[in-house]
Design a protein around this motif. Sequence first.
Motif, mmCIF file in Angstrom:
data_model
loop_
_atom_site.group_PDB
_atom_site.id
_atom_site.type_symbol
_atom_site.label_atom_id
_atom_site.label_comp_id
_atom_site.label_asym_id
_atom_site.label_seq_id
_atom_site.Cartn_x
_atom_site.Cartn_y
_atom_site.Cartn_z
ATOM 1 N N VAL A 68 0.843 -1.203 0.000
ATOM 2 C CA VAL A 68 0.000 0.000 0.000
ATOM 3 C C VAL A 68 0.879 1.255 0.000
ATOM 4 O O VAL A 68 0.627 2.208 -0.751
ATOM 5 C CB VAL A 68 -0.967 -0.008 1.203
ATOM 6 C CG1 VAL A 68 -1.644 1.349 1.373
ATOM 7 C CG2 VAL A 68 -2.026 -1.100 1.017
ATOM 8 N N LEU A 69 1.934 1.245 0.795
ATOM 9 C CA LEU A 69 2.824 2.416 0.846
ATOM 10 C C LEU A 69 3.488 2.643 -0.515
ATOM 11 O O LEU A 69 3.640 3.780 -0.964
ATOM 12 C CB LEU A 69 3.884 2.234 1.939
ATOM 13 C CG LEU A 69 3.350 1.964 3.349
ATOM 14 C CD1 LEU A 69 4.508 1.890 4.340
ATOM 15 C CD2 LEU A 69 2.332 3.000 3.790
ATOM 16 N N ASP A 113 3.772 5.170 -6.150
ATOM 17 C CA ASP A 113 3.657 4.853 -7.573
ATOM 18 C C ASP A 113 2.568 3.799 -7.727
ATOM 19 O O ASP A 113 2.712 2.706 -7.186
ATOM 20 C CB ASP A 113 5.005 4.324 -8.087
ATOM 21 C CG ASP A 113 4.943 3.929 -9.559
ATOM 22 O OD1 ASP A 113 4.008 4.361 -10.264
ATOM 23 O OD2 ASP A 113 5.836 3.169 -9.992
ATOM 24 N N PRO A 114 1.450 4.104 -8.364
ATOM 25 C CA PRO A 114 1.208 5.194 -9.326
ATOM 26 C C PRO A 114 0.684 6.513 -8.752
ATOM 27 O O PRO A 114 0.581 7.474 -9.525
ATOM 28 C CB PRO A 114 0.125 4.589 -10.228
ATOM 29 C CG PRO A 114 -0.666 3.708 -9.319
ATOM 30 C CD PRO A 114 0.340 3.133 -8.349
ATOM 31 N N LEU A 115 0.362 6.594 -7.462
ATOM 32 C CA LEU A 115 -0.368 7.795 -7.031
ATOM 33 C C LEU A 115 0.520 9.037 -6.927
ATOM 34 O O LEU A 115 0.007 10.155 -6.860
ATOM 35 C CB LEU A 115 -1.114 7.538 -5.717
ATOM 36 C CG LEU A 115 -2.265 6.516 -5.811
ATOM 37 C CD1 LEU A 115 -3.092 6.524 -4.520
ATOM 38 C CD2 LEU A 115 -3.197 6.802 -6.995
ATOM 39 N N GLY A 116 1.850 8.832 -6.868
ATOM 40 C CA GLY A 116 2.752 9.989 -6.994
ATOM 41 C C GLY A 116 2.969 10.796 -5.735
ATOM 42 O O GLY A 116 3.402 11.945 -5.800
ATOM 43 N N HIS A 117 2.694 10.211 -4.555
ATOM 44 C CA HIS A 117 2.885 10.969 -3.321
ATOM 45 C C HIS A 117 4.322 10.853 -2.819
ATOM 46 O O HIS A 117 4.998 9.859 -3.065
ATOM 47 C CB HIS A 117 1.902 10.477 -2.255
ATOM 48 C CG HIS A 117 0.475 10.738 -2.628
ATOM 49 N ND1 HIS A 117 -0.037 12.004 -2.763
ATOM 50 C CD2 HIS A 117 -0.535 9.881 -2.944
ATOM 51 C CE1 HIS A 117 -1.305 11.925 -3.126
ATOM 52 N NE2 HIS A 117 -1.637 10.649 -3.257
ATOM 53 N N VAL A 159 3.248 10.005 2.647
ATOM 54 C CA VAL A 159 3.153 8.607 3.066
ATOM 55 C C VAL A 159 3.292 8.501 4.590
ATOM 56 O O VAL A 159 2.541 7.760 5.244
ATOM 57 C CB VAL A 159 4.217 7.748 2.348
ATOM 58 C CG1 VAL A 159 4.273 6.338 2.927
ATOM 59 C CG2 VAL A 159 3.935 7.697 0.843
ATOM 60 N N SER A 160 4.201 9.258 5.165
ATOM 61 C CA SER A 160 4.393 9.209 6.625
ATOM 62 C C SER A 160 3.175 9.758 7.361
ATOM 63 O O SER A 160 2.788 9.248 8.419
ATOM 64 C CB SER A 160 5.649 9.997 7.025
ATOM 65 O OG SER A 160 6.799 9.402 6.464
ATOM 66 N N THR A 161 2.568 10.795 6.811
ATOM 67 C CA THR A 161 1.348 11.347 7.412
ATOM 68 C C THR A 161 0.213 10.333 7.339
ATOM 69 O O THR A 161 -0.536 10.144 8.310
ATOM 70 C CB THR A 161 0.937 12.657 6.697
ATOM 71 O OG1 THR A 161 2.017 13.579 6.812
ATOM 72 C CG2 THR A 161 -0.320 13.250 7.303
ATOM 73 N N TRP A 162 0.078 9.675 6.178
ATOM 74 C CA TRP A 162 -0.883 8.579 6.010
ATOM 75 C C TRP A 162 -0.656 7.521 7.094
ATOM 76 O O TRP A 162 -1.584 7.086 7.777
ATOM 77 C CB TRP A 162 -0.700 7.974 4.612
ATOM 78 C CG TRP A 162 -1.257 6.618 4.344
ATOM 79 C CD1 TRP A 162 -0.718 5.415 4.721
ATOM 80 C CD2 TRP A 162 -2.451 6.294 3.589
ATOM 81 N NE1 TRP A 162 -1.497 4.375 4.245
ATOM 82 C CE2 TRP A 162 -2.564 4.893 3.549
ATOM 83 C CE3 TRP A 162 -3.410 7.067 2.944
ATOM 84 C CZ2 TRP A 162 -3.602 4.233 2.891
ATOM 85 C CZ3 TRP A 162 -4.452 6.412 2.281
ATOM 86 C CH2 TRP A 162 -4.542 5.012 2.267
ATOM 87 N N TYR A 163 0.597 7.122 7.262
ATOM 88 C CA TYR A 163 0.965 6.068 8.205
ATOM 89 C C TYR A 163 0.513 6.438 9.626
ATOM 90 O O TYR A 163 -0.149 5.659 10.312
ATOM 91 C CB TYR A 163 2.485 5.876 8.141
ATOM 92 C CG TYR A 163 2.980 4.545 8.629
ATOM 93 C CD1 TYR A 163 3.351 3.542 7.730
ATOM 94 C CD2 TYR A 163 3.113 4.283 9.982
ATOM 95 C CE1 TYR A 163 3.824 2.322 8.169
ATOM 96 C CE2 TYR A 163 3.588 3.058 10.427
ATOM 97 C CZ TYR A 163 3.939 2.084 9.516
ATOM 98 O OH TYR A 163 4.412 0.867 9.959
ATOM 99 N N THR A 172 -10.011 2.560 -9.419
ATOM 100 C CA THR A 172 -8.847 1.775 -9.849
ATOM 101 C C THR A 172 -8.121 1.183 -8.644
ATOM 102 O O THR A 172 -7.716 0.014 -8.654
ATOM 103 C CB THR A 172 -7.884 2.658 -10.676
ATOM 104 O OG1 THR A 172 -8.592 3.163 -11.813
ATOM 105 C CG2 THR A 172 -6.666 1.872 -11.141
ATOM 106 N N TRP A 173 -7.948 2.012 -7.619
ATOM 107 C CA TRP A 173 -7.387 1.538 -6.339
ATOM 108 C C TRP A 173 -8.199 0.343 -5.838
ATOM 109 O O TRP A 173 -7.642 -0.693 -5.496
ATOM 110 C CB TRP A 173 -7.442 2.694 -5.331
ATOM 111 C CG TRP A 173 -7.312 2.372 -3.870
ATOM 112 C CD1 TRP A 173 -8.268 1.861 -3.036
ATOM 113 C CD2 TRP A 173 -6.140 2.572 -3.055
ATOM 114 N NE1 TRP A 173 -7.779 1.740 -1.760
ATOM 115 C CE2 TRP A 173 -6.489 2.163 -1.730
ATOM 116 C CE3 TRP A 173 -4.851 3.066 -3.286
ATOM 117 C CZ2 TRP A 173 -5.577 2.238 -0.664
ATOM 118 C CZ3 TRP A 173 -3.949 3.137 -2.218
ATOM 119 C CH2 TRP A 173 -4.307 2.720 -0.930
#
Lengths: 220, 220
Positions: free
Chosen positions: A111-112, A117-121, A126-130, B128-129
């Motif tokens: 997921v990370l 890739d592909p979402l481009g973050h 990613v760390s904030t998501w985590y 898509t996700w």
Amino acid sequence: MKLHGYFRSSTTYRMRIALNLKGLDYEVVPVNLLHSEQKDAAFTSRNAFGSVPMLEAGGRDRAQSMAMLEWLDEAYPERPLMPAGIEDRYTARELAYAIATELHAPLNLPVLKYLKDPLGHDQDTVSTWYRHWLARTLDPLEARLAQLGTGDFLFAAPGFFEAVLLPQVYNARRFTFDFSNKPHISRIESACLTMSEFQRANPDNQPDNPEFSGHERNPT
Amino acid sequence: MKLHGYFRSSTTYRMRIALNLKGLDYEVVPVNLLHSEQKDAAFTSRNAFGSVPMLEAGGRDRAQSMAMLEWLDEAYPERPLMPAGIEDRYTARELAYAIATELHAPLNLPVLKYLKDPLGHDQDTVSTWYRHWLARTLDPLEARLAQLGTGDFLFAAPGFFEAVLLPQVYNARRFTFDFSNKPHISRIESACLTMSEFQRANPDNQPDNPEFSGHERNPT
């Protein structure tokens, strides 16, 4: 038994703790997730999910760590991971499955990677998501532990719940998650980390960890 | 028993199937997720996780559907959801937990909402996700069912695994996931949907579904 896994995989770490708590011998077979070895045909022919851990035990290759934990207690009733009473078993599962079903997947490596890739973050996003998903499960988990009046462990000795909790806390600390308002989780963590069963299971002490010195460290 | 939930919640749908298969009576208490009623203080004071389903049963409010399923079989051994043998129980859990731990969370409403806000993705990217993670678990799941030589059900009668599978298939069809190369999953789905226990559990037949006509439809 042979445990195929990766030192930093939280689900592999779960299994190491559980096997150590049950006093079962096992050989570690490293599977390097950074080299996608879990997607090699030699591996997926044995575990269609292409995931670690895989446990060779009782004459078959087993996937899915939560199913393995439940199986270990049924196949090896000595030193149970689960408490004895039906209600206590429900409580252990409620808290363990909160982590395993709600928290594990959004923080898992695939997921990370997808977020990048592909979402481009970027890594900050990613760390904030985590940390967002960590808080979303660990906040109510802390509240539940307070409601239950939990001490050093959920029950008299660590087991099913602690085997699932400790790897998630280890990962959370890598992402500098703030545990200052989590006294119950922190106390359980500290109590577990004094025990050899947890120390030997720690990612810092695994042979496939490139930073492993060859000498076990006390991770407290 | 009272089952607090939402008609379209896959974890609530799991519980409806399981309770029907076990022949246990329960009252449905709707919790509207679109109005965030699960985050109301009146609800979170009873379920700190602020999630559905919540099951009032055996004198307590229970959260976490997988823990509830395991508890139901321990507290009400009649009409077991789980097969009898330790190895078959492992297999049922392996497949059910693949869905519950790997697939459920990335497809859950809070994650889909986060992709839109704050991450700013549009519905196409979210869809898509959704299909990406579906394929990532349903492809190997189909392979496992083929390896096991599965017929209409994983074992002689539907139970633990089918209660977890059917809601995920229902959601997948809403996202137009292609099941043409999933003959085993499709056959299990068809077999389950002929049964009253599954029909009565279907989201299309729930009173809190605004499209519910008041008359149960056969969802096949």
